[in-house]
Design a protein around this motif. Structure first.
Motif, PDB file in Angstrom:
ATOM      1  N   TRP A 161       0.816  -1.128   0.084  1.00  0.00           N
ATOM      2  CA  TRP A 161       0.028  -0.248  -0.055  1.00  0.00           C
ATOM      3  C   TRP A 161       0.750   1.289   0.070  1.00  0.00           C
ATOM      4  O   TRP A 161       0.428   2.216  -0.784  1.00  0.00           O
ATOM      5  CB  TRP A 161      -0.978   0.034   1.130  1.00  0.00           C
ATOM      6  N   LEU A 162       2.045   1.178   0.575  1.00  0.00           N
ATOM      7  CA  LEU A 162       3.027   2.418   0.796  1.00  0.00           C
ATOM      8  C   LEU A 162       3.494   2.589  -0.650  1.00  0.00           C
ATOM      9  O   LEU A 162       3.489   3.918  -1.224  1.00  0.00           O
ATOM     10  CB  LEU A 162       4.176   2.262   1.778  1.00  0.00           C
ATOM     11  N   GLY A 188       0.751   4.288  -2.968  1.00  0.00           N
ATOM     12  CA  GLY A 188       0.568   5.426  -2.518  1.00  0.00           C
ATOM     13  C   GLY A 188       1.666   6.243  -3.033  1.00  0.00           C
ATOM     14  O   GLY A 188       1.494   7.630  -3.649  1.00  0.00           O
ATOM     15  N   ILE A 248      -4.034   9.271  -0.918  1.00  0.00           N
ATOM     16  CA  ILE A 248      -4.243   9.230   0.416  1.00  0.00           C
ATOM     17  C   ILE A 248      -5.137   7.986   0.869  1.00  0.00           C
ATOM     18  O   ILE A 248      -4.665   7.606   2.094  1.00  0.00           O
ATOM     19  CB  ILE A 248      -5.387  10.275   0.680  1.00  0.00           C
ATOM     20  N   MET A 277      -2.071   5.405   1.509  1.00  0.00           N
ATOM     21  CA  MET A 277      -1.236   5.616   2.362  1.00  0.00           C
ATOM     22  C   MET A 277      -2.153   5.485   3.789  1.00  0.00           C
ATOM     23  O   MET A 277      -1.660   5.043   4.923  1.00  0.00           O
ATOM     24  CB  MET A 277      -0.787   7.018   2.383  1.00  0.00           C
ATOM     25  N   ASN A 278      -3.478   5.895   3.821  1.00  0.00           N
ATOM     26  CA  ASN A 278      -4.398   5.504   5.079  1.00  0.00           C
ATOM     27  C   ASN A 278      -4.478   3.915   5.242  1.00  0.00           C
ATOM     28  O   ASN A 278      -4.421   3.653   6.434  1.00  0.00           O
ATOM     29  CB  ASN A 278      -5.809   6.026   4.777  1.00  0.00           C
ATOM     30  N   TYR A 310      -1.127   3.174   6.834  1.00  0.00           N
ATOM     31  CA  TYR A 310      -0.963   3.543   8.160  1.00  0.00           C
ATOM     32  C   TYR A 310      -1.817   2.706   9.273  1.00  0.00           C
ATOM     33  O   TYR A 310      -1.338   2.429  10.179  1.00  0.00           O
ATOM     34  CB  TYR A 310      -1.199   4.898   8.408  1.00  0.00           C
ATOM     35  N   VAL A 344       6.005   4.967   6.508  1.00  0.00           N
ATOM     36  CA  VAL A 344       4.426   5.213   6.459  1.00  0.00           C
ATOM     37  C   VAL A 344       3.885   6.478   6.840  1.00  0.00           C
ATOM     38  O   VAL A 344       3.071   7.339   6.210  1.00  0.00           O
ATOM     39  CB  VAL A 344       3.851   3.971   7.065  1.00  0.00           C
ATOM     40  N   TYR A 351       1.901   9.097   4.242  1.00  0.00           N
ATOM     41  CA  TYR A 351       0.750   9.684   4.765  1.00  0.00           C
ATOM     42  C   TYR A 351       0.713  11.159   4.804  1.00  0.00           C
ATOM     43  O   TYR A 351      -0.345  11.731   4.406  1.00  0.00           O
ATOM     44  CB  TYR A 351       0.552   8.878   5.965  1.00  0.00           C
ATOM     45  N   LEU A 386      -1.397  13.771   2.636  1.00  0.00           N
ATOM     46  CA  LEU A 386      -2.758  14.493   3.206  1.00  0.00           C
ATOM     47  C   LEU A 386      -2.273  16.002   3.003  1.00  0.00           C
ATOM     48  O   LEU A 386      -3.113  16.870   2.858  1.00  0.00           O
ATOM     49  CB  LEU A 386      -2.339  14.453   4.813  1.00  0.00           C
ATOM     50  N   ASP A 411      -7.517  17.302   6.558  1.00  0.00           N
ATOM     51  CA  ASP A 411      -6.629  16.261   6.224  1.00  0.00           C
ATOM     52  C   ASP A 411      -5.133  17.024   6.499  1.00  0.00           C
ATOM     53  O   ASP A 411      -4.060  16.464   7.011  1.00  0.00           O
ATOM     54  CB  ASP A 411      -6.429  15.944   5.028  1.00  0.00           C
TER      55      ASP A 411
END
Length: 405
Positions: free
Chosen positions: A170-171, A174, A187, A190-191, A194, A203, A207, A211, A219
């Motif tokens: 996921w990182l 992102g 977002i 990264m969410n 996180y 991370v 994130y 944001l 955000d």
């Protein structure tokens, strides 16, 4: 891919069996059997009728009629050999073309309309995921071409479909979205990262960066909180201060932006190619504040380590400016991550300890540098340190850390 071909062969075989099953059974045509049963039933009924007619005196030649009935029944029975031969011929005539038709249509239509080349490319891209990921994570990650970015995105989405708990995946997704300026995807990815690994500094930084690009004030506030947590850690990534400076500048807090850019300069030193760019950013922020560039006084300190010094990488570097007589109370002081040596740090009035006594008010001074190993400025036992000679404001300062308390 092998599983796909195995599954396709199984489906084709099942299809052929379904078509051929009615012709595999070894028996005569069902229509002929039904006709035989019907003729037998008709023969029995007719015999009963003849018995009744004979008893009533309506029939005089009963035996002749029975013989005629038997003969007509025998004439209507087909040859069993002929039926079996016809059945065998019809079975082969249908099974062979049906098999060829199913196989030909199945694989022919797949190769024509089934996007087999796209499937093969997808498999290749998925297998190439580790190499693409390593290239993205390297300092030269921006060198990824557009095609490589698309391939990496496809491979990552495939992997995350089967492994949704992969925080690193996921990182990476992102970061790709950030490179493509796809804020919503960045977002969201990264969410998820996180949520899976909230303690990872990478991370948290990614994130916060995503944001920060949002237009939503909520955000952006969350991004500042994340950056605040990162600043409090023992080692602070240069990108954290870069994001803080960018945010401060966007909010027109030019003093904070100058402070963060100054910290970045201290971390990288004047030998770094980014140093001049940061200087221009600082000058621009000072112009926005209405200050005249170049009038503020600052102290530049070049710090090096002696060969015998063995410092803990998690230690902090404390730099303090004192009056020329070496008074214990510093006029200005700053704390930095240990970093690498030799390095240069810069102190100005923003680092002054007292509001009514600025660093720029000194004509002469000396500098002390200490490696703080336990995070407590009050304890010095075992810490390495060094100090400069007394110098005049504007002169270069060099400090060698070579002594231990």
């Amino acid at each position: 891919m092998t599983l796909f071909w195995i599954a396709s062969v199984i489906l084709v075989v099942v299809s052929v069996l379904v078509i051929s099953l009615p012709f595999i059974k070894k028996k005569s045509n069902i229509d002929d059997e039904l006709r035989d049963e019907l003729n037998k039933a008709f023969y029995k009924d007719r015999l009963e009728e003849l018995e009744e007619e004979t008893d009533e005196g309506l029939v005089e030649n009963q035996q002749e009629l029975i013989e005629d009935l038997k003969q007509s029944l025998l004439d209507d029975i087909p040859s069993s050999q002929k039926v079996q031969q016809d059945s065998s011929i019809s079975t082969l005539a249908i099974m062979i073309p049906a098999t060829l038709l199913v196989v030909g249509l199945s694989y022919g239509l797949y190769f024509k309309f089934g996007a087999s080349e796209d499937v093969m490319k997808w498999q290749q891209v998925s297998a190439n995921l580790p190499a693409l990921s390593q290239k993205l994570m390297s300092p030269e990650g921006a060198a990824l071409s557009d095609d490589e970015m698309q391939d990496l995105t496809l491979a990552l989405r495939t992997r995350l479909h089967y492994q949704p708990d992969d925080a690193t995946g996921w990182l990476l997704l992102g970061r790709i979205a950030l490179a493509n300026r796809d804020v919503d995807t960045a977002i969201g990815s990264m969410n998820k990262a996180y949520g899976l690994d909230p303690e990872s500094t990478d991370v948290m930084l990614g994130y916060a960066q995503a944001l920060m690009l949002s237009q939503d004030d909520v955000d952006q506030d969350k991004a500042r909180r994340l950056l605040g947590k990162l600043v409090q850690q023992d080692y602070v990534d240069l990108r954290v201060f870069s994001l803080l400076a960018f945010d401060a500048y966007e909010r027109r807090d030019y003093a904070a932006a100058v402070r963060y850019w100054g910290i970045m300069q201290q971390m990288i030193g004047p030998q770094d190619s980014r140093y001049e760019m940061l200087t221009r950013s600082i000058e621009n922020a000072q112009k926005q504040m209405g200050q005249q560039v170049g009038t503020g006084k600052s102290v530049s300190v070049e710090i090096s380590l002696a060969d015998q010094v063995n410092a803990d990488p998690n230690s902090s570097l404390i730099v303090s400016v004192h009056t020329a007589d070496g008074a214990p109370m510093p006029v200005a002081a700053a704390r930095y991550p240990l970093g690498s040596f030799p390095r240069t740090v810069v102190l100005d009035d923003g680092n002054s300890m007292l509001q009514d006594r600025k660093l720029s008010s000194l004509d002469t001074f000396m500098v002390r540098v200490r490696i703080d190993s336990d995070g407590n400025v009050a304890t010095k036992q075992g810490d390495w340190f060094g100090e400069s000679e007394a110098v005049r404001m504007g002169e270069p300062v060099e400090v060698m850390i070579d002594s231990q308390y």
